[in-house]
Design an enzyme around this catalytic site. Structure first.
Site, PDB file in Angstrom:
ATOM      1  CB  THR A  54      27.543  49.227  38.509  1.00  0.00           C
ATOM      2  OG1 THR A  54      26.413  50.118  38.439  1.00  0.00           O
ATOM      3  CG2 THR A  54      28.809  50.062  38.633  1.00  0.00           C
ATOM      4  CD  GLU A  55      23.763  48.509  34.073  1.00  0.00           C
ATOM      5  OE1 GLU A  55      23.152  49.439  33.525  1.00  0.00           O
ATOM      6  OE2 GLU A  55      25.014  48.408  34.037  1.00  0.00           O
ATOM      7  CB  VAL A  56      27.465  42.366  35.735  1.00  0.00           C
ATOM      8  CG1 VAL A  56      27.047  42.256  34.279  1.00  0.00           C
ATOM      9  CG2 VAL A  56      28.699  43.251  35.888  1.00  0.00           C
ATOM     10  NE  ARG A  57      31.907  45.547  39.593  1.00  0.00           N
ATOM     11  CZ  ARG A  57      33.061  46.027  40.006  1.00  0.00           C
ATOM     12  NH1 ARG A  57      33.142  46.607  41.196  1.00  0.00           N
ATOM     13  NH2 ARG A  57      34.144  45.944  39.252  1.00  0.00           N
ATOM     14  CB  ILE A  58      23.024  44.871  41.667  1.00  0.00           C
ATOM     15  CG1 ILE A  58      22.521  45.514  40.370  1.00  0.00           C
ATOM     16  CG2 ILE A  58      23.851  45.843  42.490  1.00  0.00           C
ATOM     17  CD1 ILE A  58      21.433  46.551  40.597  1.00  0.00           C
TER      18      ILE A  58
END
Length: 263
Positions: A140-144
């Protein structure tokens, strides 16, 4: 995607002063089980947890009575990723992942809950990984506003590249069957302990020196990736976490809203 599925534990959660260790150690017939035990923080990878896990792995690696290590968890989450309240330094996380890969004993992941972001990297570093069908996974890194920089070190050599591109770029959630299909898991089943029973039995029957040398053969390609890329990816991780995009992403996470870039 719900807030609990993002890359990190919520730094607004109340501080937890743990009266007991964050890693629970048990042993049965030569198998040392290390349980991540911070369920109130969704077993997020804090500096404290990473340090305790590294110490436990060192002890297991040096103990001649230990034939293999099982890495598991308490609560409904294997690991939610980096703990934003007490994050480990990027190089400490790199060192932990490398330690799992270089440990002279096989490390087996046992998962019955959710795995996110940095937790996926922890899983990928293990030699064998099994999960129940209740487990879910997401990068989920790209979402933060950051990238799966450090966790890519064990992921890239071990998973399907086309599938990894999809899940890293979108942050989509995948189930255990899909995780097994792309190589993140060795196997999945309704009962993870039934899945792992023949694995652990086989490890108990193997000669310790033969296990160590066989693991060395199998991890050589992964360690080449660490040797080549770890320094650059550590710097990239530090830069992205200090960026304006990351500040916006983490603020949006805390405020229960979409970040400004969502269209």
């Amino acid at each position: 995607m719900s807030r609990s599925e993002y890359a990190a534990a919520d730094p607004a959660d109340p501080p937890v002063h743990d009266p007991v260790p964050l890693i629970v150690r048990t042993r049965a017939r030569g198998v040392e089980t290390l349980s991540l035990d911070a369920p109130e923080r969704r077993n997020a990878l804090s500096a404290a947890l990473v340090g305790e896990l590294a110490d436990a792995l060192t002890d297991a690696g040096e103990d001649t009575a230990v034939r293999a290590v099982v890495l598991t968890h308490t609560g409904t989450t294997f690991s939610a990723g980096a703990d934003l309240r007490d994050p480990p330094a990027p190089d400490a996380l790199v060192a932990l992942l490398r330690q799992i890969i270089e440990l002279p004993k096989p490390v087996v992941a046992r998962v019955t809950g959710h795995v996110r972001a940095g937790g996926v990297g922890l899983l990928a570093a293990c030699d064998i990984a099994a999960a129940s069908h209740t487990a879910t996974f997401a990068l989920t890194e790209v979402r933060i506003g950051v990238a799966p920089a450090v966790v890519s070190l064990p992921l890239l050599p071990r998973t399907d590249p086309r599938a990894l591109a999809r899940y890293c770029l979108t942050g989509e959630r995948l189930d255990a069957a899909e995780a097994a299909r792309i190589g993140l898991l060795t196997a999945a089943g309704d009962d993870v302990d039934e899945v792992l029973a023949p694995v652990l039995d086989g490890l108990r029957k193997a000669a310790p020196e033969a296990l160590a040398e066989t693991k060395r053969l199998l991890t050589a390609r992964v360690l080449e990736t660490f040797d080549r890329d770890a320094a650059g990816l550590t710097a990239l991780s530090a830069r992205l976490f200090a960026s304006a995009a990351a500040r916006e992403g983490m603020t949006a996470f805390l405020e229960r809203r979409d970040p400004e870039w969502v269209v």
